[in-house]
Design a protein around this motif. Structure first.
Motif, PDB file in Angstrom:
ATOM      1  N   GLU A  20       0.865  -1.243  -0.137  1.00 54.35           N
ATOM      2  CA  GLU A  20       0.018   0.188  -0.025  1.00 54.35           C
ATOM      3  C   GLU A  20       1.001   1.066  -0.043  1.00 54.35           C
ATOM      4  O   GLU A  20       0.471   2.363  -0.791  1.00 54.35           O
ATOM      5  CB  GLU A  20      -1.064   0.032   1.215  1.00 54.35           C
ATOM      6  CG  GLU A  20      -1.806   1.369   1.485  1.00 54.35           C
ATOM      7  CD  GLU A  20      -2.460   1.205   2.545  1.00 54.35           C
ATOM      8  OE1 GLU A  20      -2.301   2.053   3.596  1.00 54.35           O
ATOM      9  OE2 GLU A  20      -3.054   0.011   3.231  1.00 54.35           O
ATOM     10  N   GLU A  21       1.791   1.141   0.578  1.00 58.37           N
ATOM     11  CA  GLU A  21       2.769   2.478   0.911  1.00 58.37           C
ATOM     12  C   GLU A  21       4.208   2.241  -0.134  1.00 58.37           C
ATOM     13  O   GLU A  21       4.915   3.499  -0.178  1.00 58.37           O
ATOM     14  CB  GLU A  21       3.274   2.704   2.280  1.00 58.37           C
ATOM     15  CG  GLU A  21       2.055   2.717   3.285  1.00 58.37           C
ATOM     16  CD  GLU A  21       2.585   2.993   4.846  1.00 58.37           C
ATOM     17  OE1 GLU A  21       3.919   2.973   4.701  1.00 58.37           O
ATOM     18  OE2 GLU A  21       1.761   2.969   5.416  1.00 58.37           O
ATOM     19  N   GLY A  22       4.132   1.318  -0.872  1.00 55.40           N
ATOM     20  CA  GLY A  22       5.138   1.196  -1.790  1.00 55.40           C
ATOM     21  C   GLY A  22       6.408   1.217  -1.264  1.00 55.40           C
ATOM     22  O   GLY A  22       7.478   1.805  -1.694  1.00 55.40           O
ATOM     23  N   LEU A  23       6.651   0.305  -0.293  1.00 54.51           N
ATOM     24  CA  LEU A  23       8.036   0.217   0.517  1.00 54.51           C
ATOM     25  C   LEU A  23       8.625  -0.938  -0.258  1.00 54.51           C
ATOM     26  O   LEU A  23       8.318  -2.002  -0.691  1.00 54.51           O
ATOM     27  CB  LEU A  23       7.861  -0.220   1.964  1.00 54.51           C
ATOM     28  CG  LEU A  23       6.960   1.142   2.716  1.00 54.51           C
ATOM     29  CD1 LEU A  23       6.591   0.948   4.164  1.00 54.51           C
ATOM     30  CD2 LEU A  23       7.597   2.511   2.514  1.00 54.51           C
ATOM     31  N   VAL A  24      10.025  -0.998   0.159  1.00 52.44           N
ATOM     32  CA  VAL A  24      11.083  -2.070  -0.094  1.00 52.44           C
ATOM     33  C   VAL A  24      11.814  -2.242   0.990  1.00 52.44           C
ATOM     34  O   VAL A  24      12.064  -1.480   2.022  1.00 52.44           O
ATOM     35  CB  VAL A  24      11.970  -1.462  -1.462  1.00 52.44           C
ATOM     36  CG1 VAL A  24      11.084  -1.229  -2.617  1.00 52.44           C
ATOM     37  CG2 VAL A  24      12.710  -0.307  -0.951  1.00 52.44           C
ATOM     38  N   PRO A  25      12.767  -3.429   0.985  1.00 40.50           N
ATOM     39  CA  PRO A  25      13.314  -3.885   2.339  1.00 40.50           C
ATOM     40  C   PRO A  25      14.480  -3.097   2.311  1.00 40.50           C
ATOM     41  O   PRO A  25      15.219  -2.509   1.272  1.00 40.50           O
ATOM     42  CB  PRO A  25      13.644  -5.495   1.801  1.00 40.50           C
ATOM     43  CG  PRO A  25      12.738  -5.917   0.958  1.00 40.50           C
ATOM     44  CD  PRO A  25      12.280  -4.580   0.025  1.00 40.50           C
ATOM     45  N   THR A  26      14.731  -2.801   3.741  1.00 37.73           N
ATOM     46  CA  THR A  26      16.202  -1.995   3.921  1.00 37.73           C
ATOM     47  C   THR A  26      17.373  -3.197   3.857  1.00 37.73           C
ATOM     48  O   THR A  26      18.764  -2.775   3.718  1.00 37.73           O
ATOM     49  CB  THR A  26      16.126  -1.480   5.362  1.00 37.73           C
ATOM     50  OG1 THR A  26      16.058  -2.745   6.365  1.00 37.73           O
ATOM     51  CG2 THR A  26      15.200  -0.432   5.609  1.00 37.73           C
ATOM     52  N   ALA A  27      17.095  -4.430   3.861  1.00 36.65           N
ATOM     53  CA  ALA A  27      18.171  -5.646   3.781  1.00 36.65           C
ATOM     54  C   ALA A  27      18.484  -5.554   2.233  1.00 36.65           C
ATOM     55  O   ALA A  27      18.002  -5.675   1.431  1.00 36.65           O
ATOM     56  CB  ALA A  27      17.656  -7.066   4.089  1.00 36.65           C
ATOM     57  N   ASP A  28      20.045  -5.284   2.215  1.00 39.98           N
ATOM     58  CA  ASP A  28      20.498  -4.809   0.876  1.00 39.98           C
ATOM     59  C   ASP A  28      22.107  -5.469   0.730  1.00 39.98           C
ATOM     60  O   ASP A  28      22.943  -4.881   1.579  1.00 39.98           O
ATOM     61  CB  ASP A  28      20.385  -3.554   0.563  1.00 39.98           C
ATOM     62  CG  ASP A  28      20.942  -3.255  -0.987  1.00 39.98           C
ATOM     63  OD1 ASP A  28      21.430  -4.314  -1.546  1.00 39.98           O
ATOM     64  OD2 ASP A  28      20.656  -1.939  -1.412  1.00 39.98           O
ATOM     65  N   MET A  29      22.391  -6.528   0.037  1.00 42.93           N
ATOM     66  CA  MET A  29      23.695  -7.001  -0.155  1.00 42.93           C
ATOM     67  C   MET A  29      24.379  -6.162  -1.302  1.00 42.93           C
ATOM     68  O   MET A  29      25.562  -6.527  -1.406  1.00 42.93           O
ATOM     69  CB  MET A  29      23.569  -8.501  -0.307  1.00 42.93           C
ATOM     70  CG  MET A  29      23.284  -9.217   0.991  1.00 42.93           C
ATOM     71  SD  MET A  29      24.432  -9.130   2.331  1.00 42.93           S
ATOM     72  CE  MET A  29      25.350 -10.787   2.062  1.00 42.93           C
ATOM     73  N   ASN A  30      24.049  -5.271  -1.835  1.00 46.26           N
ATOM     74  CA  ASN A  30      24.633  -4.553  -2.970  1.00 46.26           C
ATOM     75  C   ASN A  30      25.310  -3.514  -2.573  1.00 46.26           C
ATOM     76  O   ASN A  30      26.067  -2.869  -3.462  1.00 46.26           O
ATOM     77  CB  ASN A  30      23.436  -4.390  -4.087  1.00 46.26           C
ATOM     78  CG  ASN A  30      22.901  -5.454  -4.674  1.00 46.26           C
ATOM     79  OD1 ASN A  30      23.745  -6.565  -4.925  1.00 46.26           O
ATOM     80  ND2 ASN A  30      21.510  -5.614  -4.915  1.00 46.26           N
ATOM     81  N   LYS A  31      25.145  -2.988  -1.466  1.00 42.14           N
ATOM     82  CA  LYS A  31      25.906  -1.872  -1.071  1.00 42.14           C
ATOM     83  C   LYS A  31      27.433  -2.138  -0.580  1.00 42.14           C
ATOM     84  O   LYS A  31      27.530  -3.363  -0.091  1.00 42.14           O
ATOM     85  CB  LYS A  31      25.015  -1.260   0.304  1.00 42.14           C
ATOM     86  CG  LYS A  31      23.825  -0.630  -0.056  1.00 42.14           C
ATOM     87  CD  LYS A  31      23.265  -0.043   1.549  1.00 42.14           C
ATOM     88  CE  LYS A  31      24.212   1.221   1.935  1.00 42.14           C
ATOM     89  NZ  LYS A  31      24.070   2.335   1.268  1.00 42.14           N
ATOM     90  N   SER A  32      28.287  -1.357  -0.849  1.00 41.64           N
ATOM     91  CA  SER A  32      29.608  -1.996  -0.597  1.00 41.64           C
ATOM     92  C   SER A  32      30.051  -1.179   0.270  1.00 41.64           C
ATOM     93  O   SER A  32      31.186  -1.203   1.042  1.00 41.64           O
ATOM     94  CB  SER A  32      30.548  -1.433  -2.008  1.00 41.64           C
ATOM     95  OG  SER A  32      30.633   0.145  -2.293  1.00 41.64           O
ATOM     96  N   VAL A  33      29.328   0.001   0.960  1.00 41.04           N
ATOM     97  CA  VAL A  33      30.056   0.612   2.224  1.00 41.04           C
ATOM     98  C   VAL A  33      28.852   0.625   3.239  1.00 41.04           C
ATOM     99  O   VAL A  33      27.485   1.384   2.929  1.00 41.04           O
ATOM    100  CB  VAL A  33      30.591   2.048   1.778  1.00 41.04           C
ATOM    101  CG1 VAL A  33      30.922   2.937   2.993  1.00 41.04           C
ATOM    102  CG2 VAL A  33      31.898   1.960   1.037  1.00 41.04           C
ATOM    103  N   LEU A  34      28.899   0.546   4.392  1.00 42.69           N
ATOM    104  CA  LEU A  34      27.939   0.575   5.594  1.00 42.69           C
ATOM    105  C   LEU A  34      28.332   1.800   6.350  1.00 42.69           C
ATOM    106  O   LEU A  34      27.484   2.133   7.301  1.00 42.69           O
ATOM    107  CB  LEU A  34      27.792  -0.681   6.394  1.00 42.69           C
ATOM    108  CG  LEU A  34      27.573  -1.865   5.570  1.00 42.69           C
ATOM    109  CD1 LEU A  34      27.265  -2.913   6.328  1.00 42.69           C
ATOM    110  CD2 LEU A  34      26.148  -1.661   4.814  1.00 42.69           C
ATOM    111  N   CYS A  35      29.392   2.279   6.502  1.00 39.68           N
ATOM    112  CA  CYS A  35      29.749   3.472   7.249  1.00 39.68           C
ATOM    113  C   CYS A  35      28.743   4.682   7.267  1.00 39.68           C
ATOM    114  O   CYS A  35      28.355   5.017   6.295  1.00 39.68           O
ATOM    115  CB  CYS A  35      31.322   3.894   6.922  1.00 39.68           C
ATOM    116  SG  CYS A  35      31.955   4.910   7.874  1.00 39.68           S
TER     117      CYS A  35
END
Length: 437
Positions: free
Chosen positions: A351-366
């Motif tokens: 309904e709110e058009g949300l996506v998961p925050t879990a993401d292995m495609n990011k290369s930097v978490l800092c």
């Protein structure tokens, strides 16, 4: 180390005797917990000393295990209603046979480097949900590179499958049948949104896009550093972390170690004191939900705790401060939280058009961290008939800030941590990583 891949083929489930396989037109819907997790393959590497059964025995055992865990031999897709499902079509898994013209001792120690990527099939653009690579060394040793798609199952469920594969190779008929009851996650009527999930497990598509744009600022090389924590060091760390806990139960070794690494890595990064940093920590719902879900449940059943602090507070306060933050935040991911998530994910995400925050495609978490704890996985139980593995470890995964914690293969209770850092922060991290102050 040059790996020569000699054979790559698809293998399918083996159904004993006259057993009639189920229809290949069936499918299993992805649960709300499957949909919120990482949409990627995860790889783990096992090394075995001889004697090791022949590849044909490992292949037949795998095919037998697949007859119980048919999801792995299936394919992800959409049903006629547009829902995400796993088709139980028995299209099979990738099976690769390879060799190396050196001994295992000559290749040791396996360091977290790009060379590890040659010990398992590629994780990119893969249709198969499981892939296996058997790499033989001239001394008779074997390295098993195993990849599995995270949307299908979490670490607990995947470990159950791996143990079952080993049992099948040893001729045992004790493969525990997986539990697939998705009615465990039926939302309440009416739904109760007791906790905030937008910005925690989910985010807007625009915010996710903006996060990728911010990441482009970082251009420094990332290295993965393996560090060993002895039983003696862990005991001192736990004692120090629990020193302000009064008469309460001491904090766990896991909580104490994560708190220590959070502080050490934050210091090595040289972050601004007024910046906020958090740690993403997986929480297994099997032991949190009421009624409790059996360990045999096959699928994903994990949410996350996000302890957070200002950098200046994290570094100024004692270790017990960070440990308490972690302990208290994990405790809040309880039965009520899991059920609130089920209600929210069922009614609000689309309904709110949300996506998961879990993401292995990011290369930097800092400035943040993520810890993938494999401390409870039964690595030593994967026995193909020649004993427990000599080594087990994750593949090379250079995402800055994404830590993996594993029980050391020394098997004395010590822990190995695989920690990706910016090259410029590594020297200082090494200097302070064993400091208890």
């Amino acid at each position: 180390m040059k790996v020569r891949k000699e054979n790559s083929r698809i293998i399918r489930p083996f159904y004993d005797g006259n057993a009639d396989p189920h229809s290949t037109k069936q499918y299993i819907p992805l649960s709300v917990f499957d949909k919120v997790t990482y949409n990627t393959h995860i790889a783990v590497i096992y090394a075995y000393r001889p004697p090791i059964p022949q590849n044909a025995i490992l292949e037949l055992g795998l095919r037998k295990a697949l007859s119980q865990y048919r999801e792995w031999a299936g394919r992800l897709g959409l049903n006629d209603k547009g829902d995400s499902v796993i088709f139980l079509n028995d299209e099979g898994v990738r099976f690769v046979e390879a060799s190396v013209d050196i001994t295992l001792d000559q290749a040791m120690p396996f360091k977290p480097s790009p060379a590890l990527l040659s010990l398992h099939p590629s994780l990119k653009g893969v249709e198969e949900l499981v892939q296996v690579q058997l790499t033989r060394f001239t001394c008779g040793s074997l390295v098993v590179g195993f990849t599995a798609h995270h949307l299908v199952a979490d670490g607990q469920a995947t470990s159950n499958f791996l143990v079952g594969w080993g049992q099948a190779c040893r001729g045992l008929d004790t493969i525990p049948p997986p539990l697939r009851d998705r009615t465990l996650f039926v939302p309440r009527d009416p739904p109760i949104f007791e906790f905030e999930h937008n910005g925690v497990e989910f985010m807007s598509k625009k915010l996710k896009k903006d996060n990728y744009a911010i990441e482009d600022v970082f251009g420094e090389e990332i290295v993965v550093h393996k560090i060993h924590f002895t039983v003696e060091f862990l005991a001192k760390l736990k004692s120090r972390a629990s020193s302000s806990n009064g008469n309460n139960k001491p904090y766990s070794t896991f909580e104490s170690l994560v708190a220590h690494l959070w502080r050490v890595i934050t210091r090595a990064r040289g972050l601004n004191g007024f910046e906020t940093t958090n740690v993403r920590i997986s929480v297994n719902g099997r032991m949190r939900l009421n009624p409790r879900v059996p360990n045999e449940y096959f699928g994903n059943l994990v949410l996350w705790a996000f302890p957070s602090a200002k950098v200046k507070d994290l570094l100024r306060e004692p270790l017990s401060y960070a440990t308490k933050l972690i302990h208290d935040t994990i405790a809040k991911v309880n039965n009520n939280y899991f059920k609130s998530f089920i209600d929210f994910a069922t009614h609000k995400v689309e309904e709110e058009g949300l996506v998961p925050t879990a993401d292995m495609n990011k290369s930097v978490l800092c400035p943040n961290l993520e810890v993938d704890s494999w401390l409870r996985f039964p690595f030593c139980d994967l026995d193909f008939g020649g004993g427990s593995p000599y080594i087990f470890m994750p593949t090379y995964f250079p995402t800055e800030g994404m830590m993996f914690l594993l029980p050391s293969f020394i098997r004395d209770g010590s822990i190995d941590a695989f920690i990706p850092l910016f090259q410029g922060n590594l020297a200082f991290f090494k200097q302070i990583c064993y400091c208890l102050d």
